[in-house]
Write an enzyme that holds these catalytic residues in place. Sequence first.
Site: not given
Length: 377
Positions: A70, A129, A152, A160
């Site tokens: 991301g 992402g 992460e 996530d």
Amino acid sequence: MDAPVLCETLPTANGSLIGVLTLNAEPTLNALTLEMIDMLSASLRLWADDPRVVMVMLQGAGEKAFCAGGDLQNLYRSMLEHHAGGGREELLANTYAADFFAREYRLDYLIHTYPKPVLCWGHGIVMGGGMGLMAGASHRVVTERTRMAMPEVGIGLFPDVGGSWFLSRMPGRLGVFLALTGASINAADAKFVKLADRVLAHADKETVVEALLAQPWTSRRQDNDALLGAVLRAAEAPHAPGPLRERLDVIDRLCAREQLQDVLDALADVDSQDAWLDKAAAAAGRAAPTSLALAWQLLRKAPQLALAEVFRMEYGVALQCAAGHDFAEGIRALLIDKDQSPQWQRAPGEGDLLASPWTPPQHPLSDLGIARADQVQ
């Protein structure tokens, strides 16, 4: 060609259309920005209601990555601004982070529940992402250069984009291991842990697309799933077991413990003369302690939840991470200053971070699972 996402439709032999979405940010390894998320969402929603479009293909520009994650640079700037000014309440209510995670998770959920076949060509780096985009596709292709990871915990966040969902459903304790270490896996292992469906040679991509254009597409989802699946099955390349599968028993022994600290202690004691395993185990020792605790708790909670509930849970946790210290510090140390020396601060109560800041009707993602049936396998 300068647009961050290229949206096109390819006419098939029988007059149907294949929608193609290309992440077009090669210099940043196709990392997702908010603009890219919105463009992907708009095209997918348009094509979902267009009877001429029979399937969608997701791919990344260039040879290095499908999507490496991301937009951490803008998230970092947003976190610094709000740490300096508005504080936690403002961050949860109205910031770039709140918009980014909400729209990213909505896009991921849309792909998981899409009414037409979605082919994701996951060549090169697929991280963060990018994993969120790929995980929900109905047909997921990896290649000889695919490298997947959810790293992460190393930047003060947690796995996530639905990571709690797909990591908790892996064989044995592999999901726990990947969440705590951020280890990278290859194409064969991606298929083994059910993050991919077929291993193809990247050089065969053009041939696969040509075969798809020649198929007798119909208006029935079941027929079109079968046509796409048959083309990919015919093109699959032979592949040997990957390092994760080869170490399944060892990883299960290391991670099959009831307490997180016991798992971390076992990983810290690894000295196997196995470079791949030693590297992965050492990464857990450098990760943010709060992130490790969050990953552990989320993976334990996710199997009891529907996918929409998992995204709602992750959203609240992601914003609380953005309101805290470690997420911004991890980005600073690894990506901004690049000193590789993050100064972690353990949150006063990690369990509190799982508590939703909203009552259910007021949750920003409260409508997930309502507009479409939440039937995700």
